[in-house]
Write a protein that holds these residues in place. Sequence first.
Motif, PDB file in Angstrom:
ATOM      1  N   ASN A   1     -27.494  21.215  26.638  1.00 12.21           N
ATOM      2  CA  ASN A   1     -27.734  22.513  25.985  1.00 12.21           C
ATOM      3  C   ASN A   1     -26.556  23.013  25.147  1.00 12.21           C
ATOM      4  N   PRO A   2     -26.137  22.217  24.166  1.00  9.96           N
ATOM      5  CA  PRO A   2     -25.048  22.695  23.308  1.00  9.96           C
ATOM      6  C   PRO A   2     -25.475  23.889  22.466  1.00  9.96           C
ATOM      7  N   THR A   3     -24.514  24.763  22.207  1.00  8.31           N
ATOM      8  CA  THR A   3     -24.761  25.884  21.297  1.00  8.31           C
ATOM      9  C   THR A   3     -23.703  25.808  20.204  1.00  8.31           C
ATOM     10  N   ALA A   4     -23.843  26.623  19.209  1.00 14.17           N
ATOM     11  CA  ALA A   4     -22.811  26.788  18.171  1.00 14.17           C
ATOM     12  C   ALA A   4     -22.289  25.461  17.629  1.00 14.17           C
ATOM     13  N   LEU A   5     -23.218  24.618  17.137  1.00 12.77           N
ATOM     14  CA  LEU A   5     -22.783  23.367  16.505  1.00 12.77           C
ATOM     15  C   LEU A   5     -22.082  23.695  15.186  1.00 12.77           C
ATOM     16  N   LEU A   6     -20.996  23.018  14.914  1.00 15.06           N
ATOM     17  CA  LEU A   6     -20.333  23.284  13.634  1.00 15.06           C
ATOM     18  C   LEU A   6     -19.812  21.997  13.012  1.00 15.06           C
ATOM     19  N   ALA A   7     -19.889  21.943  11.706  1.00 17.85           N
ATOM     20  CA  ALA A   7     -19.305  20.833  10.953  1.00 17.85           C
ATOM     21  C   ALA A   7     -18.350  21.454   9.946  1.00 17.85           C
ATOM     22  N   ALA A   8     -17.135  20.930   9.888  1.00 18.13           N
ATOM     23  CA  ALA A   8     -16.138  21.512   8.972  1.00 18.13           C
ATOM     24  C   ALA A   8     -15.131  20.439   8.603  1.00 18.13           C
ATOM     25  N   GLY A   9     -14.247  20.779   7.674  1.00 20.72           N
ATOM     26  CA  GLY A   9     -13.235  19.816   7.250  1.00 20.72           C
ATOM     27  C   GLY A   9     -11.842  20.293   7.618  1.00 20.72           C
ATOM     28  N   ILE A  10     -10.973  19.344   7.919  1.00 21.47           N
ATOM     29  CA  ILE A  10      -9.582  19.668   8.252  1.00 21.47           C
ATOM     30  C   ILE A  10      -8.677  18.988   7.219  1.00 21.47           C
ATOM     31  N   PRO A  11      -7.910  19.777   6.461  1.00 20.67           N
ATOM     32  CA  PRO A  11      -7.051  19.164   5.432  1.00 20.67           C
ATOM     33  C   PRO A  11      -5.771  18.606   6.046  1.00 20.67           C
TER      34      PRO A  11
ATOM     35  N   ARG B   1     -20.622  13.738  13.035  1.00 18.28           N
ATOM     36  CA  ARG B   1     -21.594  14.000  14.099  1.00 18.28           C
ATOM     37  C   ARG B   1     -21.887  12.722  14.909  1.00 18.28           C
ATOM     38  N   ALA B   2     -21.954  11.582  14.191  1.00 17.79           N
ATOM     39  CA  ALA B   2     -22.217  10.322  14.905  1.00 17.79           C
ATOM     40  C   ALA B   2     -21.067  10.014  15.868  1.00 17.79           C
ATOM     41  N   TYR B   3     -19.835  10.291  15.424  1.00 17.65           N
ATOM     42  CA  TYR B   3     -18.705  10.087  16.347  1.00 17.65           C
ATOM     43  C   TYR B   3     -18.777  11.041  17.531  1.00 17.65           C
ATOM     44  N   TYR B   4     -19.190  12.270  17.234  1.00 15.65           N
ATOM     45  CA  TYR B   4     -19.333  13.266  18.303  1.00 15.65           C
ATOM     46  C   TYR B   4     -20.351  12.785  19.352  1.00 15.65           C
ATOM     47  N   GLU B   5     -21.467  12.170  18.879  1.00 19.59           N
ATOM     48  CA  GLU B   5     -22.472  11.664  19.823  1.00 19.59           C
ATOM     49  C   GLU B   5     -21.858  10.588  20.710  1.00 19.59           C
ATOM     50  N   ARG B   6     -20.977   9.763  20.093  1.00 17.82           N
ATOM     51  CA  ARG B   6     -20.330   8.714  20.909  1.00 17.82           C
ATOM     52  C   ARG B   6     -19.388   9.345  21.936  1.00 17.82           C
ATOM     53  N   LEU B   7     -18.706  10.410  21.528  1.00 15.71           N
ATOM     54  CA  LEU B   7     -17.827  11.096  22.476  1.00 15.71           C
ATOM     55  C   LEU B   7     -18.650  11.656  23.637  1.00 15.71           C
ATOM     56  N   LEU B   8     -19.830  12.219  23.308  1.00 11.26           N
ATOM     57  CA  LEU B   8     -20.679  12.744  24.382  1.00 11.26           C
ATOM     58  C   LEU B   8     -21.062  11.645  25.363  1.00 11.26           C
ATOM     59  N   ALA B   9     -21.332  10.447  24.831  1.00 10.56           N
ATOM     60  CA  ALA B   9     -21.687   9.328  25.717  1.00 10.56           C
ATOM     61  C   ALA B   9     -20.495   8.981  26.614  1.00 10.56           C
TER      62      ALA B   9
ATOM     63  N   GLN C   1     -14.844  30.075  30.521  1.00 13.34           N
ATOM     64  CA  GLN C   1     -16.010  30.781  31.075  1.00 13.34           C
ATOM     65  C   GLN C   1     -16.958  29.795  31.750  1.00 13.34           C
ATOM     66  N   GLY C   2     -16.403  28.658  32.178  1.00 16.01           N
ATOM     67  CA  GLY C   2     -17.226  27.666  32.880  1.00 16.01           C
ATOM     68  C   GLY C   2     -17.819  26.602  31.980  1.00 16.01           C
ATOM     69  N   GLY C   3     -17.629  26.744  30.696  1.00 17.49           N
ATOM     70  CA  GLY C   3     -18.148  25.752  29.752  1.00 17.49           C
ATOM     71  C   GLY C   3     -17.013  25.032  29.042  1.00 17.49           C
ATOM     72  N   ALA C   4     -17.344  24.372  27.943  1.00 18.64           N
ATOM     73  CA  ALA C   4     -16.313  23.612  27.224  1.00 18.64           C
ATOM     74  C   ALA C   4     -16.669  23.506  25.752  1.00 18.64           C
ATOM     75  N   ARG C   5     -15.628  23.335  24.929  1.00 25.20           N
ATOM     76  CA  ARG C   5     -15.801  23.041  23.504  1.00 25.20           C
ATOM     77  C   ARG C   5     -15.504  21.557  23.326  1.00 25.20           C
ATOM     78  N   VAL C   6     -16.465  20.849  22.772  1.00 31.06           N
ATOM     79  CA  VAL C   6     -16.356  19.392  22.648  1.00 31.06           C
ATOM     80  C   VAL C   6     -16.464  19.027  21.178  1.00 31.06           C
ATOM     81  N   GLY C   7     -15.501  18.263  20.695  1.00 28.88           N
ATOM     82  CA  GLY C   7     -15.582  17.921  19.276  1.00 28.88           C
ATOM     83  C   GLY C   7     -14.762  16.699  18.920  1.00 28.88           C
ATOM     84  N   VAL C   8     -14.923  16.291  17.673  1.00 35.43           N
ATOM     85  CA  VAL C   8     -14.129  15.193  17.123  1.00 35.43           C
ATOM     86  C   VAL C   8     -13.715  15.566  15.708  1.00 35.43           C
ATOM     87  N   ALA C   9     -12.570  15.029  15.318  1.00 36.12           N
ATOM     88  CA  ALA C   9     -12.216  14.995  13.893  1.00 36.12           C
ATOM     89  C   ALA C   9     -11.882  13.542  13.647  1.00 36.12           C
ATOM     90  N   ALA C  10     -12.480  12.971  12.641  1.00 36.69           N
ATOM     91  CA  ALA C  10     -12.343  11.534  12.458  1.00 36.69           C
ATOM     92  C   ALA C  10     -12.362  11.198  10.985  1.00 36.69           C
TER      93      ALA C  10
END
Length: 423
Positions: A252-262, A232-240, A215-224
């Motif tokens: 203008n990010p929306t829908a920030l989420l923090a979760a775990g991946i097993p 979140r700190a890694y995510y900030e580095r990815l944004l840079a 829809q013209g936007g993007a989902r940006v994230g990290v799993a580390a």
Amino acid sequence: MAATPSPTGRVDALVVGAGPAGSTAAWRLARAGHRVLMIEEHPRVGHPVQCAGLVSRRVLDLAGAPAVVRREVRGATVFGPSLRSVDFRAQEPRAFVIDRAGLDVHLADRAAAAGVEVRTSTRFDARVADEDGGVRVRLRGPDGTAEELVPRLVVGADGVASAVARAFRLRRPVEILPAFEAEFPVSPGDPETVEVYLGRSIAPGLFGWWIPDGQGGARVGVAADADGTTARAYYERLLAALARRFGRPLRNPTALLAAGIPIGRLPKVVGRRVVLVGDAAAQVKPLSGGGIFTGMRAAELAAETAAGALADDDLSERRLDGYARAFDAELGDEFRRALYLRRVFVRLSDRELDALVDVLRSGGLGGTIVAFGDIDFPSHVARQLLRESPGLLRLLPKALGAFVAPAGAGFAAPDLEPGPLRK
Ligand SMILES: Cc1cc2nc3c(=O)[nH]c(=O)nc-3n(C[C@H](O)[C@H](O)[C@H](O)COP(=O)(O)OP(=O)(O)OC[C@H]3O[C@@H](n4cnc5c(N)ncnc54)[C@H](O)[C@@H]3O)c2cc1C
């Protein structure tokens, strides 16, 4: 608070969690003629979304839900730590960006249409006692009221922090990768290509991603593997890094989420009167963290075994273990290979990761990647690349010879220190 008797009466199966795995298991069990109650702790199925929503065609086939697709993806660009990159592009769609909440709602509706009773704002609280003919469990309703019921079988589809796994003593330490993601309503970038970012400073242990949202936007994230550093700190580095790549910052990010991946395998995913499916059973692809396909497929296999076990009134661990064996026969080799490859991957330095990108770019391997690439079975393309490229084998000298064994020969991982473990 005192427990009140269940108004629901007797159910054959209590499915805990209305994610893709739970709704798939519930649907299958109801179709086989069993009485199923599915509970979801949140007031709305599918919310909050905790997912980037990139899936293969297999998920659309399993779900029968082409309408949830927002964008077809034909290509991928992989960036090394220094932002040198390699591109792959197929003629046909190779993955799909979906409306993840829409998928969950569709699957829960399908289950309800097959006769499943779906209750939201209801949480599995505890296993109270084993009884003849069932297991007494306590649920908590929206206002905290307790209710007890005695299902013949419990299906734990309650995600990475599974209370069911804990209650039935099936929980074992697996690695939990912290993840952080945000949605950007507007983003530059190719809307048909996903981007993967490698590097110890951006995402040690897995990767960062930029995924077009259709829809013209993007989902940006990290799993580390964020030892001492937050995801979140890694995510900030990815944004840079993305700001450098696009020449301007994403805003203008929306829908920030923090979760775990097993990541890992549980030694046991069944017990007497209980089966675990999906993230609750750590059925997540170790090389990507994706778990929708594997969780849904596991749920189908679990429901098939459980439906027969309910019909025969044999809910012993031994009988239910048929599900674990079926899962292993279908996906076990891929998991073993992928877990092993991941252990190699997490040991690569930034210099080696850059060299890996360079070899993939200069080695004429793009055709192989396009031909063999499959987001559900990534070890296939890895094995083919290692067969074709001596440069890759030189770069990854960590006993990867096991990978070039003939197809169908089975896979016994060579010795290598296990990766980091977290509870
Ligand atoms: C940031 C991020 C991005 C991801 N991106 C992708 C991707 O692009 N593609 C992909 O395939 N996978 C992705 N995944 C993984 C994917 O989201 C999971 O593997 C998938 O959701 C697992 O499905 P599930 O049904 O097992 O569990 P879940 O989807 O986690 O569902 C579990 C449900 O159980 C409910 N629940 C929990 N505890 C209780 C309780 N005690 N009582 C009642 N209900 C309870 C929860 O509310 C939830 O609704 C991503 C994960 C993360 C964290």
